[in-house]
Design an enzyme around this catalytic site. Structure first.
Site, PDB file in Angstrom:
ATOM      1  N   LYS A 201       0.853  -1.178   0.000  1.00 22.56           N
ATOM      2  CA  LYS A 201       0.000   0.000   0.000  1.00 22.56           C
ATOM      3  C   LYS A 201       0.895   1.235   0.000  1.00 22.56           C
ATOM      4  O   LYS A 201       1.900   1.279   0.698  1.00 22.56           O
ATOM      5  CB  LYS A 201      -0.889  -0.018   1.242  1.00 22.56           C
ATOM      6  CG  LYS A 201      -1.822   1.158   1.314  1.00 22.56           C
ATOM      7  CD  LYS A 201      -3.089   0.829   2.067  1.00 22.56           C
ATOM      8  CE  LYS A 201      -4.097   1.957   1.918  1.00 22.56           C
ATOM      9  NZ  LYS A 201      -4.622   2.064   0.530  1.00 22.56           N
ATOM     10  N   HIS A 208       8.833   9.457   8.383  1.00 24.58           N
ATOM     11  CA  HIS A 208       9.828   8.386   8.478  1.00 24.58           C
ATOM     12  C   HIS A 208      10.321   8.376   9.921  1.00 24.58           C
ATOM     13  O   HIS A 208      10.945   9.328  10.377  1.00 24.58           O
ATOM     14  CB  HIS A 208      10.990   8.653   7.508  1.00 24.58           C
ATOM     15  CG  HIS A 208      12.137   7.686   7.669  1.00 24.58           C
ATOM     16  ND1 HIS A 208      12.515   6.809   6.684  1.00 24.58           N
ATOM     17  CD2 HIS A 208      12.974   7.464   8.710  1.00 24.58           C
ATOM     18  CE1 HIS A 208      13.535   6.083   7.121  1.00 24.58           C
ATOM     19  NE2 HIS A 208      13.839   6.471   8.341  1.00 24.58           N
ATOM     20  N   HIS A 235      14.622  10.716  -1.314  1.00 23.21           N
ATOM     21  CA  HIS A 235      14.803   9.628  -0.350  1.00 23.21           C
ATOM     22  C   HIS A 235      16.116   9.718   0.426  1.00 23.21           C
ATOM     23  O   HIS A 235      16.505   8.769   1.093  1.00 23.21           O
ATOM     24  CB  HIS A 235      14.682   8.251  -1.014  1.00 23.21           C
ATOM     25  CG  HIS A 235      13.377   8.061  -1.734  1.00 23.21           C
ATOM     26  ND1 HIS A 235      12.166   8.193  -1.112  1.00 23.21           N
ATOM     27  CD2 HIS A 235      13.097   7.764  -3.025  1.00 23.21           C
ATOM     28  CE1 HIS A 235      11.207   7.982  -1.977  1.00 23.21           C
ATOM     29  NE2 HIS A 235      11.737   7.727  -3.154  1.00 23.21           N
ATOM     30  N   LYS A 237      18.077  11.456   3.496  1.00 24.34           N
ATOM     31  CA  LYS A 237      17.770  12.227   4.693  1.00 24.34           C
ATOM     32  C   LYS A 237      18.597  13.507   4.730  1.00 24.34           C
ATOM     33  O   LYS A 237      19.772  13.499   4.345  1.00 24.34           O
ATOM     34  CB  LYS A 237      18.067  11.381   5.935  1.00 24.34           C
ATOM     35  CG  LYS A 237      17.181  10.143   6.007  1.00 24.34           C
ATOM     36  CD  LYS A 237      17.704   9.120   6.978  1.00 24.34           C
ATOM     37  CE  LYS A 237      16.897   7.832   6.840  1.00 24.34           C
ATOM     38  NZ  LYS A 237      17.548   6.708   7.525  1.00 24.34           N
ATOM     39  N   ARG A 291      23.549  -1.780  10.603  1.00 28.16           N
ATOM     40  CA  ARG A 291      24.809  -1.040  10.795  1.00 28.16           C
ATOM     41  C   ARG A 291      24.536   0.224  11.592  1.00 28.16           C
ATOM     42  O   ARG A 291      23.386   0.507  11.930  1.00 28.16           O
ATOM     43  CB  ARG A 291      25.354  -0.650   9.420  1.00 28.16           C
ATOM     44  CG  ARG A 291      24.298   0.130   8.636  1.00 28.16           C
ATOM     45  CD  ARG A 291      24.822   0.808   7.410  1.00 28.16           C
ATOM     46  NE  ARG A 291      23.746   1.256   6.543  1.00 28.16           N
ATOM     47  CZ  ARG A 291      23.044   2.362   6.683  1.00 28.16           C
ATOM     48  NH1 ARG A 291      23.275   3.172   7.705  1.00 28.16           N
ATOM     49  NH2 ARG A 291      22.080   2.684   5.845  1.00 28.16           N
TER      50      ARG A 291
HETATM   51  P1  ADP Z   1      15.416   2.107   0.022  1.00 29.09           P
HETATM   52  O1  ADP Z   1      16.075   0.905   0.636  1.00 29.09           O
HETATM   53  O2  ADP Z   1      15.554   2.139  -1.453  1.00 29.09           O
HETATM   54  O3  ADP Z   1      15.774   3.387   0.707  1.00 29.09           O
HETATM   55  P2  ADP Z   1      12.834   1.991   1.483  1.00 29.09           P
HETATM   56  O4  ADP Z   1      11.951   0.810   1.515  1.00 29.09           O
HETATM   57  O5  ADP Z   1      13.607   2.310   2.716  1.00 29.09           O
HETATM   58  O6  ADP Z   1      13.835   1.857   0.218  1.00 29.09           O
HETATM   59  O7  ADP Z   1      11.993   3.242   1.062  1.00 29.09           O
HETATM   60  C1  ADP Z   1      12.593   4.473   0.815  1.00 29.09           C
HETATM   61  C2  ADP Z   1      11.564   5.571   0.829  1.00 29.09           C
HETATM   62  O8  ADP Z   1      10.536   5.324  -0.159  1.00 29.09           O
HETATM   63  C3  ADP Z   1      10.804   5.721   2.123  1.00 29.09           C
HETATM   64  O9  ADP Z   1      11.513   6.508   3.074  1.00 29.09           O
HETATM   65  C4  ADP Z   1       9.550   6.417   1.642  1.00 29.09           C
HETATM   66  O10 ADP Z   1       9.842   7.783   1.393  1.00 29.09           O
HETATM   67  C5  ADP Z   1       9.263   5.746   0.303  1.00 29.09           C
HETATM   68  N1  ADP Z   1       8.381   4.579   0.475  1.00 29.09           N
HETATM   69  C6  ADP Z   1       8.757   3.266   0.584  1.00 29.09           C
HETATM   70  N2  ADP Z   1       7.684   2.476   0.767  1.00 29.09           N
HETATM   71  C7  ADP Z   1       6.589   3.270   0.766  1.00 29.09           C
HETATM   72  C8  ADP Z   1       5.165   3.060   0.931  1.00 29.09           C
HETATM   73  N3  ADP Z   1       4.655   1.849   1.124  1.00 29.09           N
HETATM   74  N4  ADP Z   1       4.365   4.141   0.887  1.00 29.09           N
HETATM   75  C9  ADP Z   1       4.869   5.390   0.718  1.00 29.09           C
HETATM   76  N5  ADP Z   1       6.180   5.671   0.553  1.00 29.09           N
HETATM   77  C10 ADP Z   1       7.036   4.623   0.574  1.00 29.09           C
END
Ligand code: ADP
Length: 447
Positions: A201, A208, A235, A237, A291
Site C-alpha cells: 500500500k 519516516h 529519499h 535524509k 549497521r
Molecule cells: P530504500 O532501501 O531504497 O531506501 P525503502 O523501503 O527504505 O527503500 O523506502 C525508501 C523511501 O521510499 C521511504 O523513506 C519512503 O519515502 C518511500 N516509500 C517506501 N515504501 C513506501 C510506501 N509503502 N508508501 C509510501 N512511501 C514509501
C-alpha cells in the site's frame, strides 16, 4: 577487548570510530585510497595502509585489499562504518573465516535484511507491524491486480533487492498497474541484477520514524528510542531529530518494546535500525539497516550513550554497558547534514575549502573530517560534516541550532548550510509539522 581495530571507511565516520577506539585505549589502523592520503582520519590513526586508487570499487570496496591490510597490521577487528562494505554479508563472512571480528551482526542477519522481501517476512514473523501488501514476490499481472484491489489504491511496487530509493514505482489506479510493474521490474533487473518485486500500500502522508536497536550478543535486545528522518530529498535524509515531534511517550515505548523484543527473538547482535513509515498513529515497517546510521549522534545526544563504544563492547563479547531501564531520553536533538552541494539544485560542489570554522558552545557537536585547506575529492559522497545540536527541549534546541548555523563558516565551496538557515526559520519546521514529502514541496515552491 580488541587490541587493534581497522576502520574500513573514510570521512567523518572514520574519524568518529577512531575517536571511540582512542577512548577505549584500542590501537587504530585506517585504510585509504590515494585520494585520501591527506584526510584527517589518516593523520590521526596509529597506522594507515593505502589500499588502492580513488574509485571505491578499487579501494574502499576491495575486500582482498582490506583483509590483506588486517593481516599486515595484525588488526583483530574491523569497523565498517556506514555505506561501503557495512552491509556486505560476504565481507562479514570472509573476516570471520580469517579470525577477524566484524563489528556488526552475523553475515546471515545482514543477508536476511538485505533482501527486502525476506526482511519484511521476518519482521512480520517477529511481530513488527508491516505495510499491507503481497506476501512475497509478485510475478504476473493478474495476481498484482488481485492484491492491489484487496489492499486498495494507490499502491507501490518495490524491488526486493532495492536500495537508495531505486526500483520503486507508484500506481495510483489499476490503469497504471501494468506499466508500473513492468518498469519497476526492468529497473530492478538493470540496477541490482534481480528483478523480483513486491507490492504494498502506498502511504500518502507518512513520517519516516526509525528505532535504534541493539542486540547484546547474549540474546537480549534493547531500544534507544526513535529518530524522525522525514525531511528528505530524493529519499536522502537531510535533517534528523530525536525524539520525533510526532510521538508521545506511550507510542515511543510501545514501538521500542516491539523492536527490542524482535531483536532478542532474532538473536541479533550489535547495532541496528528498524525503519518505519508512520501515519495516523500506526507504524509500518519498511526496512532494517544492520549497521550504524549517519544520524546516530542525535540518539547519543538524548541518551548520553556512545553507540560506537557499545558496538565495540558487544562485538568483543562484553555485552552492552546499559540495560533498558538505564536508557533515559533527555531533551531534544537535531542533526543537519552538511553536504558540499548547491543548496538549491544539490549538484555536488567538490573543491578546496579555503576556510572552515565550526560553531561551539553548550549543546553543539560537529562531526567532520574536513579542515581549512582541505581539498574535497570528487569520487565519494558529498557529506562533509554533521552539525548536531542538543537542548533541554525542542524550542531550546531550535534556538541553539539557529545560532550555531550563523557561526558556521565554510568558504571556497557551496554547501547546504543556507538551506538549513531557511528551514530553521520556517513555521512548519518550528511546529514539527512535516511529512516525508514536505521538503520536496518546499524546494519546488522556492524555485
Ligand atoms: P530504500 O532501501 O531504497 O531506501 P525503502 O523501503 O527504505 O527503500 O523506502 C525508501 C523511501 O521510499 C521511504 O523513506 C519512503 O519515502 C518511500 N516509500 C517506501 N515504501 C513506501 C510506501 N509503502 N508508501 C509510501 N512511501 C514509501
Amino acid at each position: 577487548m580488541f587490541q587493534k581495530i581497522l576502520i574500513a571507511n573514510r570521512g567523518e565516520i572514520a574519524l568518529r570510530v577512531l575517536r571511540a577506539c582512542k577512548e577505549l585505549g584500542i590501537q587504530t589502523v585506517v585504510v585509504h585510497s590515494t585520494a585520501d592520503a591527506d584526510a584527517m582520519h589518516v593523520r590521526l590513526a596509529d597506522e594507515s595502509v593505502c589500499i588502492g586508487p580513488p574509485p571505491s570499487r578499487d579501494s574502499y570496496l576491495n575486500i582482498h585489499q582490506i583483509v590483506a591490510a588486517c593481516e599486515i597490521t595484525g588488526a583483530d577487528a574491523v569497523h565498517p562504518g556506514y555505506g561501503f562494505l557495512s552491509e556486505n554479508a560476504k565481507f562479514a563472512d570472509i573476516l570471520v573465516a580469517h579470525n577477524i571480528t566484524f563489528i556488526g551482526p552475523s553475515g546471515d542477519h545482514i543477508r536476511i535484511m538485505g533482501d527486502k522481501i525476506e526482511a519484511k517476512r521476518t519482521a512480520k514473523r517477529l511481530g513488527i507491524p508491516v505495510v499491507p501488501g503481497s506476501d512475497g514476490a509478485v510475478t504476473d499481472e493478474k495476481e498484482a491486480k488481485r492484491i492491489a484491489a484487496e489492499i486498495g489504491y494507490p499502491v507501490i511496487i518495490k524491488a526486493s533487492a532495492g536500495g537508495g530509493g531505486r526500483g520503486m514505482k507508484v500506481a495510483l489506479t489499476e490503469a497504471d498497474l501494468d506499466i508500473a510493474l513492468q518498469t519497476a521490474r526492468s529497473e530492478a533487473g538493470a540496477a541490482f541484477g534481480d528483478d523480483a518485486v513486491y507490492i504494498e500500500k502506498y502511504l500518502q502522508k507518512p513520517r519516516h520514524i526509525e528505532v535504534q536497536v541493539f542486540g547484546d550478543g547474549f540474546g537480549r535486545g534493547v531500544h534507544f528510542g526513535e529518530r524522525d528522518c522525514s525531511l528528505q530529498r530524493r529519499h536522502q535524509k537531510v535533517w534528523e531529530e530525536a525524539n520525533s515531534p510526532a510521538l508521545n511517550a506511550e507510542e515511543r515505548s510501545r514501538i521500542g518494546g516491539i523492536c527490542a523484543k524482535a531483536i532478542a527473538d532474532l538473536g541479533y547482535s550489535g547495532a541496528g535500525t528498524i525503519e518505519f513509515l508512520y501515519e495516523n498513529g500506526e507504524f509500518y515497517f519498511i526496512e532494517m539497516n544492520t549497521r550504524l546510521q549517519v544520524e546516530h549522534p542525535v540518539t547519543e545526544a538524548i541518551t548520553g550513550i556512545d553507540l560506537v563504544h557499545e558496538q565495540i563492547r558487544v562485538a568483543s563479547g562484553g555485552g552492552l554497558s546499559v540495560r533498558q531501564e538505564d536508557i533515559k531520553f533527555n531533551g531534544h536533538a537535531i542533526e543537519c547534514r552538511i553536504n558540499a552541494e548547491d543548496p538549491r539544485t544539490f549538484t555536488p560542489s567538490p573543491g578546496t575549502i579555503t576556510h572552515f570554522h565550526t560553531p561551539g558552545g553548550l549543546g553543539i557537536r560537529v562531526d567532520s573530517g574536513v579542515y581549512s585547506g582541505y581539498k574535497i575529492p570528487p569520487y565519494y559522497d558529498s557529506l562533509i560534516g554533521k552539525l548536531i545540536v542538543h537542548g533541554r527541549n525542542r524550542v531550546e534546541c531550535m534556538m541553539r541550532l539557529r545560532r550555531a548555523l550563523d557561526e558556521f563558516v565554510v568558504d571556497g565551496i557551496k554547501t547546504t548550510l543556507p538551506l538549513f538557515r531557511d528551514l530553521v526559520g520556517n513555521a512548519d519546521i518550528a511546529n514539527g509539522d512535516y511529512d516525508i514529502h514536505w521538503l520536496e514541496k518546499y524546494l519546488a515552491k522556492e524555485e
